[in-house]
Design a protein around this motif. Structure first.
Motif, mmCIF file in Angstrom:
data_model
loop_
_atom_site.group_PDB
_atom_site.id
_atom_site.type_symbol
_atom_site.label_atom_id
_atom_site.label_comp_id
_atom_site.label_asym_id
_atom_site.label_seq_id
_atom_site.Cartn_x
_atom_site.Cartn_y
_atom_site.Cartn_z
ATOM 1 N N LEU A 139 -6.871 -114.469 116.934
ATOM 2 C CA LEU A 139 -5.541 -114.785 117.441
ATOM 3 C C LEU A 139 -4.855 -115.816 116.551
ATOM 4 C CD1 LEU A 139 -3.487 -114.301 119.666
ATOM 5 C CD2 LEU A 139 -4.597 -116.095 120.979
ATOM 6 N N ALA A 140 -5.602 -116.803 116.126
ATOM 7 C CA ALA A 140 -5.021 -117.807 115.234
ATOM 8 C C ALA A 140 -4.631 -117.190 113.899
ATOM 9 C CB ALA A 140 -6.016 -118.948 115.016
ATOM 10 N N GLY A 141 -5.460 -116.274 113.410
ATOM 11 C CA GLY A 141 -5.157 -115.600 112.148
ATOM 12 C C GLY A 141 -3.918 -114.734 112.247
ATOM 13 N N ILE A 142 -3.768 -114.030 113.362
ATOM 14 C CA ILE A 142 -2.584 -113.191 113.554
ATOM 15 C C ILE A 142 -1.328 -114.052 113.640
ATOM 16 C CG2 ILE A 142 -1.422 -111.683 115.214
ATOM 17 C CD1 ILE A 142 -4.164 -110.418 115.744
ATOM 18 N N ASN A 143 -1.417 -115.164 114.354
ATOM 19 C CA ASN A 143 -0.267 -116.070 114.453
ATOM 20 C C ASN A 143 0.096 -116.663 113.094
ATOM 21 O OD1 ASN A 143 0.068 -115.649 117.175
ATOM 22 N ND2 ASN A 143 -1.209 -117.384 117.762
ATOM 23 N N GLU A 144 -0.924 -117.011 112.315
ATOM 24 C CA GLU A 144 -0.678 -117.564 110.979
ATOM 25 C C GLU A 144 -0.044 -116.517 110.067
ATOM 26 O OE1 GLU A 144 -3.103 -119.579 107.246
ATOM 27 O OE2 GLU A 144 -4.147 -119.174 109.123
ATOM 28 N N ALA A 145 -0.539 -115.282 110.130
ATOM 29 C CA ALA A 145 0.033 -114.209 109.305
ATOM 30 C C ALA A 145 1.479 -113.926 109.705
ATOM 31 C CB ALA A 145 -0.815 -112.945 109.440
ATOM 32 N N THR A 146 1.759 -113.955 110.999
ATOM 33 C CA THR A 146 3.129 -113.731 111.468
ATOM 34 C C THR A 146 4.071 -114.804 110.952
ATOM 35 O OG1 THR A 146 2.280 -112.664 113.456
ATOM 36 C CG2 THR A 146 4.553 -113.444 113.531
ATOM 37 N N SER A 147 3.636 -116.050 111.006
ATOM 38 C CA SER A 147 4.501 -117.127 110.523
ATOM 39 C C SER A 147 4.686 -117.058 109.011
ATOM 40 C CB SER A 147 3.943 -118.491 110.929
ATOM 41 O OG SER A 147 2.723 -118.752 110.265
ATOM 42 N N MET A 148 3.644 -116.635 108.281
ATOM 43 C CA MET A 148 3.776 -116.510 106.824
ATOM 44 C C MET A 148 4.756 -115.401 106.460
ATOM 45 S SD MET A 148 -0.115 -117.087 105.485
ATOM 46 C CE MET A 148 0.300 -116.589 103.830
ATOM 47 N N VAL A 149 4.639 -114.249 107.119
ATOM 48 C CA VAL A 149 5.547 -113.138 106.824
ATOM 49 C C VAL A 149 6.972 -113.516 107.200
ATOM 50 C CG1 VAL A 149 6.142 -110.780 107.487
ATOM 51 C CG2 VAL A 149 3.784 -111.355 106.958
ATOM 52 N N SER A 150 7.146 -114.190 108.329
ATOM 53 C CA SER A 150 8.490 -114.604 108.749
ATOM 54 C C SER A 150 9.107 -115.595 107.768
ATOM 55 C CB SER A 150 8.435 -115.235 110.137
ATOM 56 O OG SER A 150 7.984 -114.294 111.077
ATOM 57 N N SER A 151 8.287 -116.430 107.163
ATOM 58 C CA SER A 151 8.823 -117.414 106.219
ATOM 59 C C SER A 151 9.268 -116.770 104.913
ATOM 60 C CB SER A 151 7.782 -118.502 105.935
ATOM 61 O OG SER A 151 6.696 -117.968 105.194
ATOM 62 N N TYR A 152 8.787 -115.577 104.589
ATOM 63 C CA TYR A 152 9.190 -114.897 103.361
ATOM 64 C C TYR A 152 10.483 -114.102 103.515
ATOM 65 C CZ TYR A 152 4.573 -115.891 101.407
ATOM 66 O OH TYR A 152 3.450 -116.501 100.945
ATOM 67 N N PHE A 153 10.965 -113.882 104.717
ATOM 68 C CA PHE A 153 12.140 -113.038 104.905
ATOM 69 C C PHE A 153 13.417 -113.686 104.389
ATOM 70 C CE2 PHE A 153 11.738 -108.954 106.762
ATOM 71 C CZ PHE A 153 10.438 -108.920 107.194
ATOM 72 N N ASP A 154 13.584 -114.975 104.604
ATOM 73 C CA ASP A 154 14.821 -115.617 104.148
ATOM 74 C C ASP A 154 14.944 -115.591 102.625
ATOM 75 O OD1 ASP A 154 17.267 -116.919 104.686
ATOM 76 O OD2 ASP A 154 16.339 -118.857 104.200
ATOM 77 N N PRO A 155 13.914 -116.011 101.866
ATOM 78 C CA PRO A 155 14.032 -115.891 100.405
ATOM 79 C C PRO A 155 14.122 -114.438 99.940
ATOM 80 C CG PRO A 155 12.232 -117.363 100.964
ATOM 81 C CD PRO A 155 12.703 -116.735 102.235
ATOM 82 N N GLY A 156 13.435 -113.538 100.622
ATOM 83 C CA GLY A 156 13.495 -112.122 100.248
ATOM 84 C C GLY A 156 14.877 -111.544 100.459
ATOM 85 N N THR A 157 15.513 -111.912 101.558
ATOM 86 C CA THR A 157 16.867 -111.443 101.831
ATOM 87 C C THR A 157 17.842 -111.968 100.780
ATOM 88 O OG1 THR A 157 16.363 -111.434 104.185
ATOM 89 C CG2 THR A 157 18.673 -111.357 103.588
#
Length: 108
Positions: free
Chosen positions: A35-53
């Motif tokens: 669960l902690a790993g999934i939450n960490e992966a979600t936050s990492m992917v979400s943090s890449y969206f703004d620079p990617g956009t």
């Protein structure tokens, strides 16, 4: 001989019960870490969206500039195909901008 069989069965039961305890303990720890790993992966992917956009918007701007220069070159040379070229370059720029916006709104 009967005593040897009982001792062998007893040792097998002990080993089996120890293995089951280890497996149960490992599964309890795995649930928390998963669960902690999934939450960490979600936050990492979400943090890449703004620079990617922003990167996709920049690519769209560059494609638009290149397209504008190509369309101007065709227009200046009197090519009858200018409107088709302009529409394709303009469509590519619009697609990049809309795709970035939709992906951002879909995933965030």
């Amino acid at each position: 001989m009967n005593k040897n069989i009982k001792n062998a069965l007893k040792s097998k039961r002990t080993i089996l019960s120890a293995a089951l305890m280890v497996a149960a303990t490992a599964s309890v720890f795995a649930q928390g870490n998963g669960l902690a790993g999934i939450n960490e992966a979600t936050s990492m992917v979400s943090s890449y969206f703004d620079p990617g956009t922003k990167l996709i918007y920049a690519i769209g701007a560059v494609v638009g500039l290149i397209g504008g220069v190509k369309v101007y070159g065709k227009f200046s040379s009197g090519d009858p195909d200018t409107s088709k070229t302009a529409a394709s370059w303009f469509g590519a720029c619009i697609f990049l901008i809309v795709a970035a916006t939709i992906l951002r709104s879909f995933f965030l």
